[in-house]
Write a protein that holds these residues in place. Structure first.
Motif, PDB file in Angstrom:
ATOM      1  N   ARG A  55      41.794  45.435  43.998  1.00 23.13           N
ATOM      2  CA  ARG A  55      41.274  44.241  44.914  1.00 23.13           C
ATOM      3  C   ARG A  55      42.060  44.237  46.159  1.00 23.13           C
ATOM      4  O   ARG A  55      41.926  43.369  46.861  1.00 23.13           O
ATOM      5  CB  ARG A  55      41.185  43.046  44.086  1.00 23.13           C
ATOM      6  N   TRP A 138      32.526  43.822  50.450  1.00 26.41           N
ATOM      7  CA  TRP A 138      33.630  44.200  49.685  1.00 26.41           C
ATOM      8  C   TRP A 138      34.750  44.612  50.427  1.00 26.41           C
ATOM      9  O   TRP A 138      36.067  44.879  50.022  1.00 26.41           O
ATOM     10  CB  TRP A 138      33.402  44.532  48.259  1.00 26.41           C
ATOM     11  N   THR A 204      39.901  41.375  49.537  1.00 27.53           N
ATOM     12  CA  THR A 204      40.281  40.832  48.100  1.00 27.53           C
ATOM     13  C   THR A 204      39.644  39.379  47.646  1.00 27.53           C
ATOM     14  O   THR A 204      39.220  39.251  46.743  1.00 27.53           O
ATOM     15  CB  THR A 204      41.709  40.403  48.198  1.00 27.53           C
ATOM     16  N   ILE A 207      35.975  40.034  46.170  1.00 28.94           N
ATOM     17  CA  ILE A 207      35.987  41.018  45.100  1.00 28.94           C
ATOM     18  C   ILE A 207      36.268  40.094  43.985  1.00 28.94           C
ATOM     19  O   ILE A 207      37.387  39.497  43.712  1.00 28.94           O
ATOM     20  CB  ILE A 207      36.733  42.150  45.324  1.00 28.94           C
TER      21      ILE A 207
END
Length: 225
Positions: A55, A138, A204, A207
């Motif tokens: 992440r 993402w 981050t 995700i």
């Protein structure tokens, strides 16, 4: 230059034979081609069981397959499905592979990646509801500090190494964001896979938590161009 020099020859003989084309829509169905790998011929699309493994940090890949070459530190998703099986599944939904990006030292020229355009999506559960999003959502472009601009990937199809092995199986390079001769799916624009020149980081906040099960979804983006 941005493109990694690979092994072996570079002609059509250095990649797998094109997979058999998909059945007609009249016989459309959902088929489990291998454990963790499903083809939904009704769309059609390929669905790959994966999980979140990262992440934070700079990226060379979006999705990595378990392989002898560890890349867990630079990929958001990991799957147990072999790249070769994913290659065959993409052929079965009617997509044709091209070739990977490559730099030729003798001419100092870059050959860009080619192949049919593929939309890369993720499907996962959040607060009891299924979400489906672009893989681009993402990842953060370090130059703009924003989410990666929506784009498709090219079915570049990896290469074979000198002993005939499928290079993506060795390196686990399923969906890449840097240039690899082993990339199964490549970006249409060239980006170095050198650590000092990586251009995307994990976004981050977008995700889900580590180990969240995710379906990696691949389908044709030709009609969207």
């Amino acid at each position: 230059f941005a493109v990694t020099v690979g092994m072996g020859c570079t002609g059509p003989e250095n990649r797998l034979a094109a997979p058999t084309s998909a059945p007609s829509r009249q016989t459309a169905r959902v088929v489990e081609l291998a454990q963790g790998l499903t083809i939904d011929f009704r769309v059609p699309q390929v669905e790959i069981a994966s999980r979140v493994i990262l992440r934070e940090g700079a990226l060379e890949l979006f999705a990595y397959a378990k392989s002898p070459t560890p890349k867990e530190h630079e990929s958001i998703l990991k799957t147990e499905v072999s790249p070769e099986m994913i290659y065959r599944a993409l052929g079965l939904i009617g997509l044709s592979p091209g070739h990977t990006a490559r730099y030729f030292p003798e001419t100092q020229k870059v050959r860009p990646a080619s192949g049919d355009t593929v939309e890369v999506l993720v499907r996962y559960e959040h607060d009891g509801q299924l979400r489906e999003e672009s893989a681009c959502a993402w990842m953060r472009d370090m130059s703009t500090k924003q989410a990666m601009k929506p784009t498709g990937w090219l079915f570049s199809g990896s290469e074979l190494v000198q002993d005939g092995a499928f290079q993506a199986n060795i390196e686990g390079t399923v969906v890449t964001v840097g240039d690899f001769p082993s990339s199964l799916l490549s970006l249409g624009t060239s980006h170095s896979s050198s650590d000092s020149e990586l251009w995307l980081t994990a976004l981050t906040e977008a995700i889900p938590p580590i180990d969240t099960p995710v379906k990696l979804i691949l389908r044709s983006a030709q009609s969207k161009e």
